[in-house]
Design a protein around this motif. Structure first.
Motif, PDB file in Angstrom:
ATOM      1  N   MET A   1       0.940 -13.147   5.539  1.00  0.00           N
ATOM      2  CA  MET A   1       0.792 -11.706   5.386  1.00  0.00           C
ATOM      3  C   MET A   1       1.105 -11.013   6.701  1.00  0.00           C
ATOM      4  N   PRO A   2       1.668  -9.808   6.641  1.00  0.00           N
ATOM      5  CA  PRO A   2       1.952  -9.073   7.866  1.00  0.00           C
ATOM      6  C   PRO A   2       0.675  -8.750   8.640  1.00  0.00           C
ATOM      7  N   GLU A   3       0.854  -8.476   9.901  1.00  0.00           N
ATOM      8  CA  GLU A   3      -0.273  -8.156  10.776  1.00  0.00           C
ATOM      9  C   GLU A   3      -0.950  -6.857  10.353  1.00  0.00           C
ATOM     10  N   THR A   4      -2.269  -6.791  10.554  1.00  0.00           N
ATOM     11  CA  THR A   4      -3.018  -5.563  10.278  1.00  0.00           C
ATOM     12  C   THR A   4      -3.474  -4.898  11.571  1.00  0.00           C
ATOM     13  N   GLN A   5      -3.080  -5.450  12.724  1.00  0.00           N
ATOM     14  CA  GLN A   5      -3.621  -4.962  13.992  1.00  0.00           C
ATOM     15  C   GLN A   5      -3.249  -3.512  14.292  1.00  0.00           C
ATOM     16  N   HIS A   6      -2.163  -3.003  13.729  1.00  0.00           N
ATOM     17  CA  HIS A   6      -1.763  -1.623  14.008  1.00  0.00           C
ATOM     18  C   HIS A   6      -2.235  -0.648  12.930  1.00  0.00           C
TER      19      HIS A   6
ATOM     20  N   LEU B   1      -6.336  -7.799   1.682  1.00  0.00           N
ATOM     21  CA  LEU B   1      -5.333  -6.778   1.988  1.00  0.00           C
ATOM     22  C   LEU B   1      -5.960  -5.434   2.313  1.00  0.00           C
ATOM     23  N   CYS B   2      -6.919  -5.020   1.525  1.00  0.00           N
ATOM     24  CA  CYS B   2      -7.412  -3.643   1.574  1.00  0.00           C
ATOM     25  C   CYS B   2      -8.768  -3.511   2.245  1.00  0.00           C
ATOM     26  N   GLN B   3      -8.950  -2.342   2.826  1.00  0.00           N
ATOM     27  CA  GLN B   3     -10.286  -1.944   3.230  1.00  0.00           C
ATOM     28  C   GLN B   3     -10.885  -1.210   2.037  1.00  0.00           C
ATOM     29  N   LEU B   4     -12.102  -1.577   1.694  1.00  0.00           N
ATOM     30  CA  LEU B   4     -12.822  -0.933   0.597  1.00  0.00           C
ATOM     31  C   LEU B   4     -13.790   0.070   1.200  1.00  0.00           C
ATOM     32  N   ARG B   5     -13.715   1.301   0.718  1.00  0.00           N
ATOM     33  CA  ARG B   5     -14.583   2.367   1.200  1.00  0.00           C
ATOM     34  C   ARG B   5     -15.148   3.115  -0.002  1.00  0.00           C
ATOM     35  N   VAL B   6     -16.254   3.813   0.199  1.00  0.00           N
ATOM     36  CA  VAL B   6     -16.844   4.648  -0.846  1.00  0.00           C
ATOM     37  C   VAL B   6     -16.832   6.092  -0.349  1.00  0.00           C
ATOM     38  N   ILE B   7     -16.388   6.990  -1.210  1.00  0.00           N
ATOM     39  CA  ILE B   7     -16.375   8.417  -0.880  1.00  0.00           C
ATOM     40  C   ILE B   7     -17.816   8.911  -0.782  1.00  0.00           C
TER      41      ILE B   7
ATOM     42  N   ARG C   1      -4.401  -2.372   4.468  1.00  0.00           N
ATOM     43  CA  ARG C   1      -4.451  -2.360   5.927  1.00  0.00           C
ATOM     44  C   ARG C   1      -3.082  -2.721   6.508  1.00  0.00           C
ATOM     45  N   ARG C   2      -2.139  -1.856   6.238  1.00  0.00           N
ATOM     46  CA  ARG C   2      -0.782  -1.984   6.757  1.00  0.00           C
ATOM     47  C   ARG C   2      -0.370  -0.624   7.307  1.00  0.00           C
ATOM     48  N   PRO C   3       0.273  -0.586   8.467  1.00  0.00           N
ATOM     49  CA  PRO C   3       0.652   0.712   9.035  1.00  0.00           C
ATOM     50  C   PRO C   3       1.801   1.365   8.268  1.00  0.00           C
ATOM     51  N   GLY C   4       1.756   2.690   8.211  1.00  0.00           N
ATOM     52  CA  GLY C   4       2.877   3.484   7.719  1.00  0.00           C
ATOM     53  C   GLY C   4       3.090   3.527   6.221  1.00  0.00           C
ATOM     54  N   LEU C   5       2.141   3.072   5.428  1.00  0.00           N
ATOM     55  CA  LEU C   5       2.327   3.071   3.973  1.00  0.00           C
ATOM     56  C   LEU C   5       1.970   4.425   3.381  1.00  0.00           C
ATOM     57  N   LYS C   6       2.844   4.899   2.475  1.00  0.00           N
ATOM     58  CA  LYS C   6       2.562   6.133   1.753  1.00  0.00           C
ATOM     59  C   LYS C   6       2.521   5.925   0.247  1.00  0.00           C
ATOM     60  N   GLU C   7       3.276   4.968  -0.243  1.00  0.00           N
ATOM     61  CA  GLU C   7       3.400   4.734  -1.679  1.00  0.00           C
ATOM     62  C   GLU C   7       3.153   3.253  -1.982  1.00  0.00           C
ATOM     63  N   LEU C   8       2.742   2.948  -3.196  1.00  0.00           N
ATOM     64  CA  LEU C   8       2.572   1.550  -3.591  1.00  0.00           C
ATOM     65  C   LEU C   8       3.874   0.767  -3.429  1.00  0.00           C
TER      66      LEU C   8
ATOM     67  N   THR D   1       5.007  -4.833   0.437  1.00  0.00           N
ATOM     68  CA  THR D   1       5.889  -5.966   0.156  1.00  0.00           C
ATOM     69  C   THR D   1       5.548  -6.489  -1.231  1.00  0.00           C
ATOM     70  N   PRO D   2       6.439  -7.243  -1.858  1.00  0.00           N
ATOM     71  CA  PRO D   2       6.099  -7.805  -3.172  1.00  0.00           C
ATOM     72  C   PRO D   2       4.806  -8.627  -3.148  1.00  0.00           C
ATOM     73  N   ALA D   3       4.593  -9.417  -2.106  1.00  0.00           N
ATOM     74  CA  ALA D   3       3.367 -10.221  -2.017  1.00  0.00           C
ATOM     75  C   ALA D   3       2.139  -9.323  -1.872  1.00  0.00           C
ATOM     76  N   ASP D   4       2.237  -8.295  -1.021  1.00  0.00           N
ATOM     77  CA  ASP D   4       1.113  -7.370  -0.849  1.00  0.00           C
ATOM     78  C   ASP D   4       0.854  -6.581  -2.128  1.00  0.00           C
ATOM     79  N   TYR D   5       1.907  -6.244  -2.856  1.00  0.00           N
ATOM     80  CA  TYR D   5       1.752  -5.519  -4.114  1.00  0.00           C
ATOM     81  C   TYR D   5       0.927  -6.346  -5.107  1.00  0.00           C
ATOM     82  N   LEU D   6       1.235  -7.625  -5.200  1.00  0.00           N
ATOM     83  CA  LEU D   6       0.465  -8.505  -6.083  1.00  0.00           C
ATOM     84  C   LEU D   6      -0.981  -8.636  -5.606  1.00  0.00           C
ATOM     85  N   GLN D   7      -1.168  -8.761  -4.287  1.00  0.00           N
ATOM     86  CA  GLN D   7      -2.524  -8.856  -3.741  1.00  0.00           C
ATOM     87  C   GLN D   7      -3.304  -7.575  -4.013  1.00  0.00           C
ATOM     88  N   TYR D   8      -2.653  -6.416  -3.827  1.00  0.00           N
ATOM     89  CA  TYR D   8      -3.325  -5.153  -4.124  1.00  0.00           C
ATOM     90  C   TYR D   8      -3.812  -5.147  -5.578  1.00  0.00           C
TER      91      TYR D   8
END
Length: 142
Positions: free
Chosen positions: A1-6, A25-31, A44-51, A55-62
């Protein structure tokens, strides 16, 4: 999986929610609105705006994480309906809302946005809920 450090959480998401857990993959938060069981999954990937930016692997993990959250919401809260949506019109950082809805809630059957002013959790109550939720959430293999 890609780095989440950024990965940086957008300020409005930080201000309007509480950290619950980090999943693979994801940070879980409650409003911070006690009117609805309203959770966010934020990859937890930088620069994402849309599903589609995942990446295909991250999409499946999401989708695995979203399914786990939805199943947990159904079991824990027994809602009449689950609302799952990625809007991002106000906060462009990819975040997916998972809201347990009830026929008796203030917004039913309309979307929750803009219907009623947010009612924040009391500090002691949210800490208690966070502890309970963390214990009952699905565990991910490390």
């Amino acid at each position: 999986m890609p780095e989440t450090q950024h990965f940086e959480l957008a300020a409005p998401l930080q201000q309007d929610s509480y950290f619950v857990a980090d999943w693979p993959l994801c940070q879980l938060r409650v409003i911070n609105d006690q009117q609805y069981p309203w959770f966010l999954l934020i990859p937890r990937r930088p620069g994402l705006k849309e599903l589609i930016d995942l990446t295909p692997a991250d999409y499946l993990q999401y989708h695995q994480e979203s399914w786990q959250l939805a199943a947990w919401l159904r079991q824990c809260f027994r809602p009449d309906k689950l609302n799952i949506a990625a809007l991002g019109n106000m906060v462009p950082q990819l975040h997916i809302h998972h809201i347990a809805r009830f026929k008796h809630d203030k917004a039913w059957p309309a979307p929750v946005w803009g219907v009623a002013k947010m009612q924040p959790y009391q500090p002691a109550a949210i800490q208690q809920y966070l502890g309970q939720w963390r214990q009952s959430l699905p565990a991910w293999p490390s």
